[in-house]
Design a protein around this motif. Structure first.
Motif, short mmCIF file in Angstrom:
data_model
loop_
_atom_site.label_atom_id
_atom_site.label_comp_id
_atom_site.label_asym_id
_atom_site.label_seq_id
_atom_site.Cartn_x
_atom_site.Cartn_y
_atom_site.Cartn_z
N MET A 6 1.11 -1.12 -0.01
CA MET A 6 0.18 0.17 -0.04
C MET A 6 0.76 1.29 -0.15
SD MET A 6 -2.80 1.41 2.63
CE MET A 6 -1.57 2.01 3.84
N LEU A 7 1.80 1.14 0.92
CA LEU A 7 2.99 2.41 0.86
C LEU A 7 3.69 2.54 -0.55
CD1 LEU A 7 4.28 1.94 4.38
CD2 LEU A 7 2.42 3.30 3.74
N ALA A 18 -2.72 10.15 -16.18
CA ALA A 18 -4.19 10.09 -15.63
C ALA A 18 -4.65 8.75 -15.89
CB ALA A 18 -4.75 11.16 -16.53
N MET A 19 -4.40 8.04 -17.12
CA MET A 19 -4.76 6.92 -17.55
C MET A 19 -4.38 5.85 -16.41
SD MET A 19 -6.74 5.16 -19.72
CE MET A 19 -6.87 3.35 -20.17
N VAL A 20 -3.07 5.88 -16.04
CA VAL A 20 -2.54 4.81 -15.15
C VAL A 20 -3.18 4.99 -13.90
CG1 VAL A 20 -0.53 4.28 -13.98
CG2 VAL A 20 -0.30 4.70 -16.25
N LEU A 21 -3.39 6.14 -13.39
CA LEU A 21 -3.94 6.46 -11.96
C LEU A 21 -5.58 6.08 -11.88
CD1 LEU A 21 -2.26 9.95 -11.05
CD2 LEU A 21 -1.90 7.53 -9.84
N LEU A 22 -6.28 6.50 -12.90
CA LEU A 22 -7.62 6.17 -12.87
C LEU A 22 -7.83 4.65 -13.04
CD1 LEU A 22 -8.83 9.03 -15.59
CD2 LEU A 22 -9.63 8.57 -13.04
N THR A 23 -6.93 4.00 -13.65
CA THR A 23 -7.18 2.44 -13.82
C THR A 23 -6.82 1.89 -12.54
OG1 THR A 23 -6.43 2.47 -16.14
CG2 THR A 23 -6.17 0.23 -14.97
N ALA A 24 -5.63 2.28 -11.79
CA ALA A 24 -5.45 1.80 -10.61
C ALA A 24 -6.62 2.28 -9.57
CB ALA A 24 -4.13 2.53 -10.10
N ALA A 25 -7.09 3.14 -9.63
CA ALA A 25 -8.41 3.61 -8.60
C ALA A 25 -9.41 2.73 -9.09
CB ALA A 25 -8.71 5.17 -8.82
N GLY A 26 -9.79 2.44 -10.39
CA GLY A 26 -10.75 1.68 -10.78
C GLY A 26 -10.54 0.03 -10.25
N LEU A 27 -9.27 -0.38 -10.40
CA LEU A 27 -9.16 -1.83 -10.03
C LEU A 27 -9.15 -1.88 -8.60
CD1 LEU A 27 -5.97 -2.48 -12.45
CD2 LEU A 27 -8.43 -3.49 -12.54
N LEU A 28 -8.67 -0.94 -7.85
CA LEU A 28 -8.59 -1.07 -6.39
C LEU A 28 -10.33 -0.89 -5.89
CD1 LEU A 28 -5.55 1.34 -5.46
CD2 LEU A 28 -5.82 -1.04 -5.06
N GLY A 29 -10.79 -0.18 -6.48
CA GLY A 29 -12.38 0.08 -6.23
C GLY A 29 -12.99 -1.38 -6.47
N ARG A 30 -12.60 -1.93 -7.71
CA ARG A 30 -13.33 -3.28 -7.88
C ARG A 30 -13.08 -4.39 -6.92
NH1 ARG A 30 -14.17 -5.23 -13.76
NH2 ARG A 30 -15.50 -6.39 -12.72
N SER A 31 -11.84 -4.27 -6.65
CA SER A 31 -11.32 -5.07 -5.56
C SER A 31 -12.10 -4.99 -4.29
CB SER A 31 -9.71 -5.01 -5.68
OG SER A 31 -8.88 -5.40 -6.78
N SER A 54 -0.82 -7.51 -5.41
CA SER A 54 -1.11 -8.18 -4.16
C SER A 54 -2.28 -7.31 -3.25
CB SER A 54 0.13 -8.20 -3.16
OG SER A 54 0.62 -6.64 -2.87
N LEU A 55 -2.32 -6.27 -3.96
CA LEU A 55 -3.76 -5.34 -3.44
C LEU A 55 -4.92 -5.70 -4.17
CD1 LEU A 55 -1.90 -1.83 -2.93
CD2 LEU A 55 -2.66 -3.46 -1.15
N LEU A 56 -4.82 -6.37 -5.43
CA LEU A 56 -6.12 -6.87 -6.10
C LEU A 56 -6.60 -8.18 -5.64
CD1 LEU A 56 -4.52 -5.87 -9.67
CD2 LEU A 56 -5.58 -4.62 -7.95
N PHE A 57 -7.96 -8.20 -5.59
CA PHE A 57 -8.92 -9.17 -5.28
C PHE A 57 -9.92 -9.42 -6.20
CE2 PHE A 57 -12.16 -11.38 -2.98
CZ PHE A 57 -11.53 -12.46 -2.36
N GLY A 58 -9.97 -10.54 -6.73
CA GLY A 58 -11.35 -10.85 -7.73
C GLY A 58 -10.88 -10.16 -8.98
N VAL A 59 -10.08 -9.35 -9.45
CA VAL A 59 -9.90 -8.87 -10.83
C VAL A 59 -8.45 -9.14 -11.06
CG1 VAL A 59 -11.42 -6.93 -10.35
CG2 VAL A 59 -9.13 -6.65 -9.65
N THR A 60 -8.18 -8.84 -12.49
CA THR A 60 -6.88 -9.04 -13.00
C THR A 60 -6.24 -7.65 -13.31
OG1 THR A 60 -7.79 -9.46 -15.23
CG2 THR A 60 -7.44 -11.19 -13.92
N ALA A 61 -4.88 -7.66 -13.48
CA ALA A 61 -4.25 -6.38 -13.90
C ALA A 61 -4.66 -5.67 -15.41
CB ALA A 61 -2.73 -6.56 -13.92
#
Length: 556
Positions: free
Chosen positions: A22-23, A181-194, A509-516
């Motif tokens: 996370m850090l 912006a695409m990288v950060l938005l995708t990361a936020a979306g994946l973490l939200g879905r996780s 390691s922070l993703l759950f139920g979704v793939t990169a």
């Protein structure tokens, strides 16, 4: 302990090893946000420098040395960075306090590394180092651009048209901003879905309407098993008498907590010291009904399962899959590995209750009768028809009326226990912070795109005026600007998607139920960012389409 070993790790790893991913994600997110902000500011400075080419050329022609010109840009950049740095440190001090206030007290107590966190000499030194790099960047880029352009500035005179070099440079800056912006938005979306997938995990119980309270009875008062069992039953009866309570049960350990493991062996099978590890819970007869757990086969724990009766055990489906894959476990006997261990008959199979953290597989688990193996520390579960949060204080009072020396703690609803469990809290925190970074990056990216397109249009006024004078319709000018903007947007989104997949792989390691490479997330982010970028480009494009050729040529 044959075959057992030890694992020696640094103390820092034991303290922060679980949150290091996370850090790292937050540090990378902050770095990307700094990058997109720096590119935006650099773009604004380039626009300003573009308008000062003739001024700098005149200064040079009148004898200003290169050092003098460079000092001017360095001074301007330093003032800009110093003001931003001071405001940033002040905002950081306020933000750190706000984030600490948002962390629940029980969670903060486990995060010893957050004690005393704030601005210190190391943080200020790090911020000053970043500010120094930014000052160099903000001074060097406009200076280099003006140097290459100053030789042509006097010859061009007036405004002129935007050179191909500027348009290419502006396009590259926009690509960097959109990709970031695409990288950060995708990361936020994946973490939200996780987080959403994590909170939808089947926990094998009904958390709604369920209140929990942990307690520990003092050993000096409850020194033998009979006293502990009598106390446990009195606690259950007292809480069952509270208004709205329909079921009460206890367990030596609450769900989602993990821990408390034993080794077992199946009687009647050859045993050579294998480590058949299972999770172990002591539960009362009301435990499964209170949780709303489903008994698959056999029976649960009953009041008759006490020290006078035969030892019994209920197992979960995970244990059946692991140790009885092709046979019926009911009626079979388990025992602990030590000699003379009392055989325990398997009398029931319960549907898997999540006895491990939400992001881990449910382990094989055995449930023994509390009265046959009591413990002075246990958790009470009460199912109620009223709001469970309102029942927690009444449960505490009921226990204290029995014995004021009993320690009670972590009274909460089961829904809160799930939502605030470490895996959920970790992902919610990082998703919220990365989401904030992504929102700011999104806005900055659109502002940067708008600024580059608007400036290019303003510098191409003469070209557009000539096109219109020669018969070009406003729609064709509109499409020309949007086509060029669309090409830049497409390249930025394509590059951003590649980097987003790579970055998501690093934070697996922070993703759950979704793939990169989660296609719905990438598509949603790409469409959202692309449409908003085109809308940001539409305003200067419309302005270009409405240029009056007479006014444009007269201005030139």
């Amino acid at each position: 302990n044959r075959g057992q070993g030890s694992n020696i790790v640094p103390l820092t790893e034991a303290i922060v090893g679980g949150i290091r991913p996370m850090l790292i994600v937050l540090l990378i997110g902050a770095a990307l946000l700094l990058l997109i902000a720096s590119v935006n500011v650099a773009g604004l400075l380039l626009v300003r420098a573009e308008g000062r080419r003739r001024e700098i050329a005149v200064r040079s022609a009148l004898g200003a040395s290169r050092a003098r010109v460079a000092a001017q840009f360095v001074t301007e950049g330093a003032v800009l960075v110093a003001a931003g740095g001071v405001l940033g440190l002040a905002a950081a001090k306020w933000g750190i306090g706000l984030l600490q206030d948002l962390i629940p007290a029980d969670v903060l107590a486990r995060m010893t590394y957050l004690q005393g966190v704030g601005l210190n000499i190391r943080v200020v030194a790090f911020a000053c180092g970043i500010a120094l790099l930014a000052a160099i960047l903000f001074a060097a880029i406009p200076l280099l651009h003006v140097r290459t352009a100053s030789s042509r500035a006097l010859a061009e005179g007036g405004r002129g048209s935007a050179g191909l070099g500027w348009r290419r440079l502006g396009a590259r800056m926009v690509v960097v901003e959109l990709a970031t912006a695409m990288v950060l938005l995708t990361a936020a979306g994946l973490l939200g879905r996780s987080l959403n997938a994590l909170l939808r995990v089947d926990v094998g119980l009904r958390p709604d309407g369920l209140a929990t309270l942990q307690l520990t009875a003092p050993d000096r008062k409850y020194s033998d098993n009979a006293q502990i069992v009598a106390f446990q039953r009195e606690v259950e009866q007292s809480i069952a008498a509270l208004p709205g309570v329909t079921q009460v049960g206890v367990s030596s350990r609450k769900p989602l907590a993990g821990g408390n493991t034993m080794w077992i062996r199946v009687l009647g099978r050859p045993y050579h010291g294998e480590h058949n590890e299972v999770h172990y819970r002591e539960v009362s007869p009301g435990y499964f009904p209170a949780l709303g757990a489903q008994l698959v086969r056999g029976r649960g724990i009953t009041e008759a399962d006490d020290v006078t009766g035969p030892a019994v055990v209920v197992v979960n489906e995970a244990l059946v899959r692991t140790y009885f894959p092709n046979e019926d476990p009911l009626g079979q006997h388990l025992a602990y590995p030590d000699e003379g261990s009392t055989p325990m008959e398997i009398v029931g199979i319960v549907r898997d209750i999540k006895e491990a953290p939400l992001d881990e597989a449910t382990p094989p688990t055995i449930y023994v009768a509390f009265a046959q193996d009591p413990t002075s520390g246990f958790t009470v579960f009460a199912r109620t028809s009223v709001a469970p949060s309102s029942l927690v204080p009444a449960m505490t009072d009921a226990v204290k009326r029995i014995d004021p020396d009993v320690t009670t703690f972590q009274g909460r609803t089961m829904e809160d226990a799930i939502n605030d469990s470490p895996p959920a809290y970790l992902r919610r925190s990082v998703a919220s912070l990365v989401g904030s970074f992504a929102a700011v990056a999104w806005v900055l990216g659109l502002i940067g795109l708008y600024g580059v397109i608007a400036y290019s249009v303003s510098q191409r006024t003469r070209e557009i005026g000539v096109r219109v004078a020669l018969g070009a319709r406003p729609g064709s000018v509109y499409r020309l600007i949007l086509r060029e903007a669309g090409l830049v947007i497409g390249i930025g989104l394509a590059a951003g998607a590649l980097f987003a997949v790579f970055g998501a792989t690093l934070m697996h390691s922070l993703l759950f139920g979704v793939t990169a490479w989660d296609a719905p997330t990438l598509a949603a982010v790409g469409v959202t960012l692309g449409v908003s970028a085109l809308l940001a480009s539409a305003v200067p494009a419309r302005r270009a389409a409405s240029v009056d050729p007479v006014d444009a040529l007269r201005a030139e």
